[in-house]
Write an enzyme that holds these catalytic residues in place. Structure first.
Site, PDB file in Angstrom:
ATOM      1  N   ASP A 400       0.589  -1.045   0.016  1.00 42.49           N
ATOM      2  CA  ASP A 400      -0.246   0.182  -0.206  1.00 42.49           C
ATOM      3  C   ASP A 400       0.747   1.395   0.106  1.00 42.49           C
ATOM      4  OD1 ASP A 400      -2.415   1.100   0.357  1.00 42.49           O
ATOM      5  OD2 ASP A 400      -2.208   1.495   2.837  1.00 42.49           O
ATOM      6  N   THR A 682      -2.314   0.990  -4.603  1.00 48.44           N
ATOM      7  CA  THR A 682      -2.696   1.909  -3.866  1.00 48.44           C
ATOM      8  C   THR A 682      -4.546   2.862  -4.013  1.00 48.44           C
ATOM      9  OG1 THR A 682      -3.014   4.417  -2.796  1.00 48.44           O
ATOM     10  CG2 THR A 682      -1.705   4.104  -5.045  1.00 48.44           C
ATOM     11  N   ARG A 798      -5.905   3.721  -7.720  1.00 45.27           N
ATOM     12  CA  ARG A 798      -7.262   3.698  -7.885  1.00 45.27           C
ATOM     13  C   ARG A 798      -7.808   2.681  -7.106  1.00 45.27           C
ATOM     14  NH1 ARG A 798      -8.835   8.303  -5.180  1.00 45.27           N
ATOM     15  NH2 ARG A 798      -8.415  10.266  -6.333  1.00 45.27           N
TER      16      ARG A 798
END
Length: 1196
Positions: A400, A682, A798
């Protein structure tokens, strides 16, 4: 287990029907209960008091070895077969099952405690017209509940009303996505009118129809029907479980989804039982060993049948057969007898030792002070103790971004105002000077409202502002006005900003410290403190941000009546709308922007425009018409925005740093050297993700190309992926190169592997979530994987939590590589559970990821130590242990096999029964554990110096089927020496007094002593790192063997337990003979010398990376760490496209749609009469002397 439970549920007819649409009615529990919706209780535990024993035993006996030992125990209960006592198998089996059950029970009790703590939280629920304080677990779908400030959201709620103007609420979503910035939600006007009127809320009978439970955090579709009117519901009207209410005194909500149906729980993923690749390999090897064992027993059974026919009749005189027992029946019994005798090829102590080694290595991770984060008092934690060696085999890392690579803290770093750069320090020769923690900071004590945490080092900017420089003051006035931040003043002078994005908060904080303090706002006004003077501006309009505009503007009227449009946005967007007089200033500012982008900073360009009254009146009328139009409303409004945002005057640019966690670029560089590929997944937008990619050195200017995949159709995505692949590897075939194989316990699972392809140079790939949805489809997933694996860096932006897990599963399926996922928010949980290894960052952004992880720590930089040190050592130790363990047990067992040809295939054992019992439990247990817990080829500093040491683990070079076969061959040779050398040496040997010692008991003692000495010397050869513990275990075990042997073979033990200790006097009669010790020495040399010679030749001809580095360790001194140097500035042709990361539409909320109020207007003079002033010349800033002060004095 889940599939078994599902099957039982179907049999009982209790499986829940798939929900297609959710219907519920407010304040009507009987109606809602008829749908049998889940209540708000959650359960993450696996067992209860009734199911623990059967389910846990079922799980444990799924391990083939445990089932085998249970079968072996049953065989030993049959007296006609067993030649060993039943307790030799029963005691270790019960011990292993008990230890594992206790560990599983402890883990599940902790889950029960966590569930109980959450389920017993209290919340106010509206029941029968009264607010009652109920437990979360008792909340039902359709209930109306009241939340207060700083409380967790109980369930997924439809927001009804709130204490804030316009029915707004502010929520923090750290538990969901790891982001600490606030999100804004707004209730419908029709429900917001009820406020906190309990009677009105109790009488509310709205009916909701919406989508069924799902895991999409960013989408919600439904309708609310009230008094015959239907209103659309979207994600902005819903509060999700896991959020925290902030800056809102109270709010009321209607429960739509409860407990397991909430989006938080839907995203938590299915709990899987993770096993390492070595576990899977051991299962396959154990299956092969069973086949090999059956083959050996079959050979010996046939031998027994032949012996009974040819020679057995001679012995019937004193060994009479039972009636009806012929050669065939004897061979049948012999087969099962040898299954028991030769069972040590898979001793149960193997699994006990494996668990102890894993537990020990887990403690090393927990105790590692170099992975302890003192700021938060957070140590590293191995939450799962069964996956340590897998840490040494990682090939792909899925990370992440927010809160994992970055701190999610933005800092105002640099700026350019009217062509002059600020934020850097230069010495007298004009050279840039690195800013460190000891560099003198700007003193903001002159500003009573300054944020004490704000740090800036360039004194000249403060001087410029305080001197009354018009350009600088307008610059910070724009930052203080053009935003959507909400202020909170708990005490007089103590301001706290709640921003939808941390970058907006950083810009407003910068303006605050430089004398333009944003104090408060209403839907119509914004109040500032400008250089100590209170000024209230009338907010006429907010021209809001969206992904197409990439800019935001506000129109304000000053107390003097001047109307001004302030605009900030992406450089490319603002430049298109500048007045022609700004050309030269734009060129200078562009140079500064390139420098800022080269440093990986996130940039914005600021501009303004004065407005006159007549134009505004006419524009306002057209805006009113556009905003009330039924068709083409958005397009008409965009045209009006475009019209007014023209001929802007450039002010300058800002550069904000999204602060990386300490050591992130160095960690990524180290892991790349270890041939580990890192993919960033992410939820942030593309520009933000790209900036972090550059900051982390994952994306670099020297890369040949960085491919952007952003098509909105399947065909478009396919074309973009193929074009990228063809550019990277023009000669590659159109179809992906695949290899098929078999895997699984019985080779029933068919696998497909996409081969790695070499790209022509270094490339990067950035793909957005919309395109990724198409790429993960069945038709494109192999194309995606093939293209992505050619790239040095892959960034997916996204993406939804489900897509994160799907990417991990795709790599697991087609690359057959070990994966690791690391994250810090609830949106990372499914990815963490999908990967082979899940790592949670235990920071300040919630604990959902940590609770679902296998390992956790506080900083991303600790990942390199976890993998390159602990992971590599754990893998090395486990592989060394397995090679040695199989060697010593196959050697032990093969001696029995060869001996069968000398004992008439009667299943007689070579060794004393007590030696067989204690061989694995006492004599060889501690030395191998000592090696497996403390061994290391090189220390941690050399491991960091040569990350390439990690690559053998990725290729399974230390332990594989090939290594297992070589262990068997080695054992076969050693067993032949261990049987025939003692046999030949003792056959015609006499004692010193002339008596014969060639009896069975003396031979058994000699053979077992030779065996123990040989395996102990072999252990010493395999040990690379000696400690006092290793020495004690090795010499202590040999001493224990001789002490126990002399004790058990003594007269006293024979007289007390005559049948159990028949080897009376054997030890003292044999071991006092020199020829016995000479035989032990000869046997040891014959077993060990070939191994030493083979290893010596192999090191000379084909040394491994480990052996090369170990040679350097012996001959070289470890180089000192490289001095820290200022990062090299890259001159980038790419500037940040960053604008804002907050959601579209917020401008309408803060202005309450009261757009363009009628006010008298006055024209405003242009601020910069000479836009191309001498200030536009880029002059070096002179460096001020740094005061050497203690760190304590420097802290804010």
């Amino acid at each position: 287990m889940g599939s078994a439970a599902s099957y039982v549920g179907r049999l009982c007819g209790s499986e829940k029907k798939q929900e297609e649409e959710r219907r519920l009615r407010a304040n009507d529990r009987p109606s809602n209960l008829s749908y049998r919706y889940a209540n708000n209780a959650i359960r993450t535990s696996k067992y209860n008091i009734f199911t623990f024993l059967p389910l846990n035993l079922f799980e444990q006996f799924r391990r083939l070895a445990n089932a085998y030992f249970l079968f072996l125990f049953i065989l030993q209960l049959i007296p006609q077969i067993s030649s060993l006592s039943w307790f030799t198998t029963a005691v270790p089996l019960v011990l292993v099952l008990s230890i594992t059950a206790v560990k599983d029970a402890s883990d599940d009790i902790n889950r029960h405690k966590s569930d109980k703590q959450v389920n017993n939280r209290k919340v106010d629920v509206l029941i029968d017209g009264d607010l009652r304080n109920e437990k979360w677990m008792n909340v039902q779908v359709g209930d109306i509940i009241k939340l207060e400030n700083n409380e967790f959201v109980t369930a997924d709620l439809l927001l009804l009303s709130s204490s804030e103007p316009l029915n707004l609420v502010y929520v923090e979503t750290a538990e969901l996505d790891g982001e600490t910035n606030l999100k804004v939600k707004q209730a419908l006007t029709v429900t917001g009118a009820m406020g906190d009127d309990v009677r009105a809320l109790a009488a509310f009978a709205g009916e909701v129809r919406c989508e069924p439970p799902n895991n999409r955090l960013d989408k919600f579709k439904g309708t609310l029907t009230v008094d015959g009117q239907t209103f659309a519901l979207d994600n902005d009207k819903v509060l999700l479980r896991g959020c925290t209410l902030r800056n809102t005194e109270w709010c009321f909500g209607l429960v739509v989804f409860g407990g397991p149906d909430t989006k938080l729980m839907q995203n938590s993923g299915r709990t899987t039982f993770k096993r390492t690749s070595i576990d899977h390999l051991m299962n396959v090897l154990v299956l092969c060993i069973f086949g090999f064992l059956a083959a050996m027993c079959g050979v010996l059974a046939v031998g027994n049948a032949l012996w009974e026919v040819r020679d057995g009749s001679v012995f019937t005189a004193f060994l009479p057969r039972e009636s009806g027992a012929g050669a065939t029946f004897s061979a049948f019994l012999t087969f099962w007898s040898y299954v028991i005798v030769l069972n040590t090829v898979v001793p149960i102590s193997l699994y006990v030792s494996v668990e102890i080694i894993r537990l020990g290595n887990s403690f090393f991770i927990d105790w590692d002070r170099k992975m302890y984060y003192p700021r938060n008092d957070t140590p590293a934690q191995a939450r799962t103790t069964t996956l340590n060696e897998e840490l040494g085999q990682i090939k792909y890392i899925f990370s992440d971004k927010t809160g994992t690579l970055t701190q999610n803290i933005m800092t105002f770093n640099k700026c350019s105002i009217n062509g002059k750069p600020y934020g850097e320090l230069f010495d007298f020769s004009g050279q840039r000077v690195e800013i460190t923690e000891k560099t003198e900071r700007v003193d903001f004590s002159w500003n009573q409202m300054a944020d004490p945490k704000f740090i800036f080092h360039d004194h000249s900017l403060v001087e410029t502002v305080r001197e009354g420089n018009l350009e600088a003051q307008t610059f910070f006035r724009l930052l203080a006005l053009c935003h959507t931040v909400m202020p909170e003043e708990k005490k007089e002078g103590e301001l706290f900003y709640q921003a939808q994005s941390p970058d907006e908060g950083a810009l407003v904080t910068a303006a605050r410290n430089f004398g333009f303090v944003f104090r408060s706002r209403t839907p119509e006004t914004i109040t500032l403190m400008e250089m100590g003077t209170k000024v209230t501006y009338e907010l006429l309009a907010v021209l809001d941000f969206n992904n197409v505009r990439k800019r935001m503007s506000v129109i304000v009227k000053s107390p003097e009546g001047k109307m001004t449009l302030y605009c900030k946005g992406a450089d490319t967007i603002i430049y298109e709308r500048l007045h022609p007089s700004c050309t030269k200033l734009m060129e200078v500012t562009t140079g500064h922007l390139n420098e800022y982008a080269g440093d990986g900073l996130r940039t914005l360009v600021l501009a303004y425009k004065d407005l006159d009254r007549s134009y505004m009146e006419e524009w306002k009328q057209r805006h009113h018409e556009a905003s009330t139009a039924m068709d083409g409303r958005e397009e008409r409004l965009d045209q009006l925005y475009e019209e007014i945002e023209k001929d802007l005057l450039l002010l300058g640019a800002t550069a904000v740093e999204d602060k990386l966690q300490d050591g992130v670029p160095q960690t990524i560089e180290q892991l790349a050297k270890a041939d580990i590929k890192i993919w960033v997944l992410t939820g942030d937008k593309q520009e933000t993700a790209e900036n972090i990619g550059y900051s982390c050195n994952m994306l670099r200017e020297e890369m040949r190309d960085i491919f952007i995949v952003s098509a909105n159709t399947e065909e478009g995505v396919k074309e973009e992926l193929r074009n990228a692949r063809r550019k990277m590897c023009p000669d590659a075939a159109e179809e992906p190169p695949m290899t098929t194989g078999r895997a699984g316990l019985f080779w029933l699972q068919r696998t497909q592997t996409v081969k790695d392809e070499e790209a022509d140079g270094e490339y990067g790939l950035v793909i957005n979530g919309h395109s990724l949805a198409f790429a993960l489809g069945k038709n494109l997933q192999q194309e995606l994987l093939r293209t992505a694996c050619m790239c040095q860096t892959v960034i997916c932006c996204r993406v939804t939590p489900l897509q994160k897990a799907q990417v991990v599963e795709l790599v697991k399926k087609y690359k057959q590589a070990v994966t690791l996922a690391i994250g810090d928010g609830a949106n990372d949980v499914s990815m963490i559970k999908a990967a082979h290894i899940g790592v949670g960052i235990s920071g300040q952004e919630g604990m959902q990821a940590v609770l679902s992880s296998d390992f956790s720590f506080a900083q991303f930089r600790y990942l390199q130590r976890l993998l390159l040190v602990h992971g590599r050592w754990s893998y090395l130790r486990m592989c060394t242990f397995l090679r040695y363990f199989f060697y010593k047990n196959f050697t032990f067992t093969f001696v029995h096999f060869w001996y069968a040809f000398f004992c008439g295939f009667s299943a007689q054992t070579v060794y004393d029964e007590w030696f067989i019992t204690m061989y694995n439990l006492i004599y060889t247990a501690l030395p191998v554990l000592g090696m497996s817990l403390f061994d290391q080829d090189v220390n941690d500093r050399w491991s960091f110096q040569y990350p390439q040491l990690y690559t053998p683990g990725q290729r399974n070079m230390y332990f594989s089927k090939r290594a297992f076969v070589s262990c068997m061959v080695h054992s076969c040779y050693s067993s032949l020496v261990l049987l025939f050398v003692p046999w030949a040496a003792i056959q015609d040997t006499v004692r010193d007094d002339g008596k014969d010692i060639a009896d069975y008991q003396s031979f058994a003692l000699l053979a077992q002593t030779c065996l123990l000495v040989v395996v102990s010397v072999q252990l010493c050869l395999d040990t690379l790192y000696w400690t006092a513990v290793n020495q004690f275990f090795v010499w202590g075990s040999l001493a224990a063997y001789f002490a126990i042997t002399f004790t058990m073979y003594s007269n006293g033990m024979f007289f007390i337990f005559t049948s159990s200790f028949p080897f009376i006097g054997t030890a003292r009669n044999s071991l006092n003979q020199p020829n016995v010790w000479l035989t032990i020495l000869l046997t040891s040399l014959l077993c060990i010398l070939p191994v030493v010679a083979f290893r010596f030749i192999l090191i000379q001809l084909r040394p491994t990376i480990n052996e090369k580095v170990r040679n350097k360790v012996r001959t070289e001194v470890l180089p000192a760490p490289a001095p820290r140097r200022p990062p090299v500035r890259r001159i980038s042709t790419r500037r940040s496209g960053y604008a804002f990361s907050h959601a579209q539409g917020y401008g309408d909320l803060v202005t309450s749609r009261r757009f363009l109020l009628k006010r008298p207007m006055k024209s405003r003079p242009v601020l910069f009469m000479q836009t191309d002033s001498p200030l536009a010349q880029n002059q070096p800033q002179h460096y001020r002397t740094i005061a050497e002060e203690p760190e304590e004095a420097q802290s804010p």
